[in-house]
Design a protein around this motif. Structure first.
Motif, PDB file in Angstrom:
ATOM      1  N   PRO A   1       0.812  -1.220   0.000  1.00 34.70           N
ATOM      2  CA  PRO A   1       0.000   0.000   0.000  1.00 34.70           C
ATOM      3  C   PRO A   1       0.845   1.269   0.000  1.00 34.70           C
ATOM      4  O   PRO A   1       0.465   2.269  -0.641  1.00 34.70           O
ATOM      5  CB  PRO A   1      -0.815  -0.122   1.294  1.00 34.70           C
ATOM      6  N   ALA A   2       1.977   1.255   0.690  1.00 34.32           N
ATOM      7  CA  ALA A   2       2.833   2.441   0.715  1.00 34.32           C
ATOM      8  C   ALA A   2       3.347   2.776  -0.683  1.00 34.32           C
ATOM      9  O   ALA A   2       3.444   3.953  -1.065  1.00 34.32           O
ATOM     10  CB  ALA A   2       4.006   2.221   1.666  1.00 34.32           C
ATOM     11  N   GLU A   3       3.684   1.743  -1.468  1.00 30.98           N
ATOM     12  CA  GLU A   3       4.170   1.976  -2.826  1.00 30.98           C
ATOM     13  C   GLU A   3       3.058   2.511  -3.721  1.00 30.98           C
ATOM     14  O   GLU A   3       3.277   3.432  -4.526  1.00 30.98           O
ATOM     15  CB  GLU A   3       4.736   0.677  -3.404  1.00 30.98           C
ATOM     16  N   LEU A   4       1.876   1.957  -3.587  1.00 31.32           N
ATOM     17  CA  LEU A   4       0.743   2.465  -4.362  1.00 31.32           C
ATOM     18  C   LEU A   4       0.445   3.915  -3.995  1.00 31.32           C
ATOM     19  O   LEU A   4       0.112   4.733  -4.864  1.00 31.32           O
ATOM     20  CB  LEU A   4      -0.491   1.592  -4.127  1.00 31.32           C
ATOM     21  N   ARG A   5       0.553   4.228  -2.719  1.00 32.60           N
ATOM     22  CA  ARG A   5       0.335   5.619  -2.298  1.00 32.60           C
ATOM     23  C   ARG A   5       1.363   6.537  -2.937  1.00 32.60           C
ATOM     24  O   ARG A   5       1.018   7.629  -3.429  1.00 32.60           O
ATOM     25  CB  ARG A   5       0.394   5.723  -0.774  1.00 32.60           C
ATOM     26  N   ARG A   6       2.624   6.117  -2.946  1.00 29.08           N
ATOM     27  CA  ARG A   6       3.665   6.960  -3.546  1.00 29.08           C
ATOM     28  C   ARG A   6       3.400   7.188  -5.034  1.00 29.08           C
ATOM     29  O   ARG A   6       3.665   8.268  -5.569  1.00 29.08           O
ATOM     30  CB  ARG A   6       5.036   6.315  -3.345  1.00 29.08           C
ATOM     31  N   LYS A   7       2.881   6.164  -5.718  1.00 29.33           N
ATOM     32  CA  LYS A   7       2.636   6.281  -7.155  1.00 29.33           C
ATOM     33  C   LYS A   7       1.576   7.325  -7.491  1.00 29.33           C
ATOM     34  O   LYS A   7       1.603   7.901  -8.592  1.00 29.33           O
ATOM     35  CB  LYS A   7       2.220   4.921  -7.721  1.00 29.33           C
ATOM     36  N   VAL A   8       0.623   7.522  -6.581  1.00 23.25           N
ATOM     37  CA  VAL A   8      -0.449   8.489  -6.877  1.00 23.25           C
ATOM     38  C   VAL A   8      -0.199   9.835  -6.212  1.00 23.25           C
ATOM     39  O   VAL A   8      -1.043  10.731  -6.292  1.00 23.25           O
ATOM     40  CB  VAL A   8      -1.828   7.941  -6.449  1.00 23.25           C
ATOM     41  N   THR A   9       0.973   9.986  -5.565  1.00 26.72           N
ATOM     42  CA  THR A   9       1.274  11.238  -4.870  1.00 26.72           C
ATOM     43  C   THR A   9       2.343  11.992  -5.642  1.00 26.72           C
ATOM     44  O   THR A   9       3.556  11.810  -5.446  1.00 26.72           O
ATOM     45  CB  THR A   9       1.753  10.959  -3.430  1.00 26.72           C
ATOM     46  N   SER A  10       1.900  12.855  -6.549  1.00 28.83           N
ATOM     47  CA  SER A  10       2.836  13.650  -7.354  1.00 28.83           C
ATOM     48  C   SER A  10       3.450  14.751  -6.491  1.00 28.83           C
ATOM     49  O   SER A  10       2.767  15.336  -5.643  1.00 28.83           O
ATOM     50  CB  SER A  10       2.109  14.287  -8.539  1.00 28.83           C
ATOM     51  N   PRO A  11       4.738  15.037  -6.718  1.00 33.96           N
ATOM     52  CA  PRO A  11       5.384  16.105  -5.948  1.00 33.96           C
ATOM     53  C   PRO A  11       4.635  17.435  -6.098  1.00 33.96           C
ATOM     54  O   PRO A  11       4.296  17.844  -7.210  1.00 33.96           O
ATOM     55  CB  PRO A  11       6.790  16.186  -6.562  1.00 33.96           C
ATOM     56  N   ASN A  12       4.371  18.065  -4.973  1.00 32.62           N
ATOM     57  CA  ASN A  12       3.688  19.362  -4.930  1.00 32.62           C
ATOM     58  C   ASN A  12       2.279  19.333  -5.518  1.00 32.62           C
ATOM     59  O   ASN A  12       1.716  20.382  -5.867  1.00 32.62           O
ATOM     60  CB  ASN A  12       4.518  20.440  -5.654  1.00 32.62           C
ATOM     61  N   GLY A  13       1.720  18.117  -5.638  1.00 37.42           N
ATOM     62  CA  GLY A  13       0.373  18.000  -6.198  1.00 37.42           C
ATOM     63  C   GLY A  13      -0.716  18.011  -5.124  1.00 37.42           C
ATOM     64  O   GLY A  13      -0.467  18.217  -3.934  1.00 37.42           O
ATOM     65  N   THR A  14      -1.918  17.743  -5.580  1.00 41.85           N
ATOM     66  CA  THR A  14      -3.069  17.797  -4.672  1.00 41.85           C
ATOM     67  C   THR A  14      -3.037  16.677  -3.637  1.00 41.85           C
ATOM     68  O   THR A  14      -3.359  16.901  -2.466  1.00 41.85           O
ATOM     69  CB  THR A  14      -4.376  17.694  -5.477  1.00 41.85           C
ATOM     70  N   THR A  15      -2.633  15.484  -4.077  1.00 41.30           N
ATOM     71  CA  THR A  15      -2.594  14.356  -3.138  1.00 41.30           C
ATOM     72  C   THR A  15      -1.533  14.582  -2.079  1.00 41.30           C
ATOM     73  O   THR A  15      -1.746  14.290  -0.893  1.00 41.30           O
ATOM     74  CB  THR A  15      -2.328  13.041  -3.886  1.00 41.30           C
ATOM     75  N   GLN A  16      -0.390  15.130  -2.470  1.00 37.10           N
ATOM     76  CA  GLN A  16       0.654  15.402  -1.490  1.00 37.10           C
ATOM     77  C   GLN A  16       0.173  16.413  -0.465  1.00 37.10           C
ATOM     78  O   GLN A  16       0.444  16.275   0.738  1.00 37.10           O
ATOM     79  CB  GLN A  16       1.917  15.936  -2.172  1.00 37.10           C
ATOM     80  N   ALA A  17      -0.571  17.410  -0.907  1.00 43.27           N
ATOM     81  CA  ALA A  17      -1.107  18.404   0.022  1.00 43.27           C
ATOM     82  C   ALA A  17      -2.035  17.747   1.030  1.00 43.27           C
ATOM     83  O   ALA A  17      -2.015  18.076   2.228  1.00 43.27           O
ATOM     84  CB  ALA A  17      -1.842  19.494  -0.752  1.00 43.27           C
ATOM     85  N   ALA A  18      -2.846  16.796   0.562  1.00 42.30           N
ATOM     86  CA  ALA A  18      -3.775  16.100   1.457  1.00 42.30           C
ATOM     87  C   ALA A  18      -3.021  15.218   2.443  1.00 42.30           C
ATOM     88  O   ALA A  18      -3.325  15.207   3.649  1.00 42.30           O
ATOM     89  CB  ALA A  18      -4.761  15.267   0.642  1.00 42.30           C
TER      90      ALA A  18
END
Length: 290
Positions: free
Chosen positions: A235-252
């Motif tokens: 799950p941690a790897e899948l999370r990293r894949k959808v978390t773009s640097p400085n993107g919306t997911t990273q902000a969340a």
């Protein structure tokens, strides 16, 4: 009929002491999966005769509504499933002791109740399976942790695994780890529901209709779970894949981290396991009383 006779449970008679939602989930899985005939299943509770009639009508199982039927069902059963509330467990199990045979498999679905305490209440070593299922068993997607006493035979193990595989997946663990199972999966559905509550509420506050927020949340949780299952990725790897640097997911994610989301979840699971041990200690104390 062939499906029934090919099951390890096909020729077993099963007695459910307790007619709550978990007991219903288990024997519904057995009946609908054709792992045993409904007339081989007897169900009893303390005093709710209407509930027993409802289960008889719905599944074809036998409702033991009086003392004579209860005693007959207990004496004849190959498997006895203990499903009473923890606060009632000590007195109820002690009352069962004279009616049970040493060779009967005892299956406990009581949170916190150690095998040693069950043996103490029954007056000696017994083949016992201590289990920790969860409420998703009611739709056949449960997760159940199982520990066995030293007296359990290979046949007993096969019976137990067949019973809980009928309502989901099983994991055999050493008994000291059952509380960990309770913390992770036994109470786990509630954590996910709590998360979903927050997602739906936030969606509504952002302007979505309650229906749209609910539908989007359900599909998101469903899809995320299936991604982990089907890909086999961490799950941690899948999370990293959808978390773009400085993107919306990273902000969340950063916002969640500012509220110690992971630490809070870890502490919640540990506290759940601790509470299970506390319940077990209370039952042990009650069992030690004359």
């Amino acid at each position: 009929m062939s499906a029934v006779t090919s099951s390890p449970l096909g020729n077993a008679t099963i007695y459910f002491y307790g007619a709550g939602s978990m007991a219903e989930a288990i024997f519904r899985g057995l009946v609908e999966g054709k792992l045993t005939a409904p007339e081989r299943i007897t169900v009893s509770n303390r005093q709710n005769a209407e509930r027993l009639r409802e289960l008889e009508s719905r599944y074809g199982v036998i409702g033991a509504g009086d003392d004579t039927a209860k005693q007959r069902g207990l004496k004849e059963a190959d498997v006895v499933v203990l499903g009473m509330k923890p606060k009632d467990a000590a007195a109820a199990i002690r009352s069962l002791a004279p009616l049970l045979r040493p060779d009967q498999l005892i299956v406990s679905v009581i949170a916190g109740l150690p095998i040693a305490t069950i043996e103490q209440l029954l007056g000696g070593k017994r083949p016992i399976a201590r289990t920790m299922p969860n409420t998703s068993s009611t739709i056949g997607l449960g997760a159940t942790g199982i520990s066995f006493s030293d007296s359990v035979t290979s046949t007993h193990r096969e019976l137990t695994l067949a019973m809980f595989d009928a309502v989901g997946m099983t994991s055999v663990v050493e008994e000291p780890l059952i509380e960990a199972v309770n913390g992770v999966s036994g109470s786990g559905p509630a954590y996910v529901y709590y998360l979903m509550e927050a997602m739906i509420q936030a969606g509504v506050e952002l302007g979505l209709t309650p229906e749209a927020a609910r539908d989007l949340t359900i599909q998101t949780v469903r899809g995320a779970s299936e991604m982990v299952r089907l890909t086999g990725e961490d799950p941690a790897e899948l999370r990293r894949k959808v978390t773009s640097p400085n993107g919306t997911t990273q902000a969340a994610i950063e916002t969640l981290e500012s509220f110690s989301f992971q630490e809070g979840m870890n502490k919640a699971i540990v506290r759940c396991a601790e509470r299970a041990r506390e319940l077990g200690a209370a039952i042990r104390e009650e069992a030690s009383k004359s």
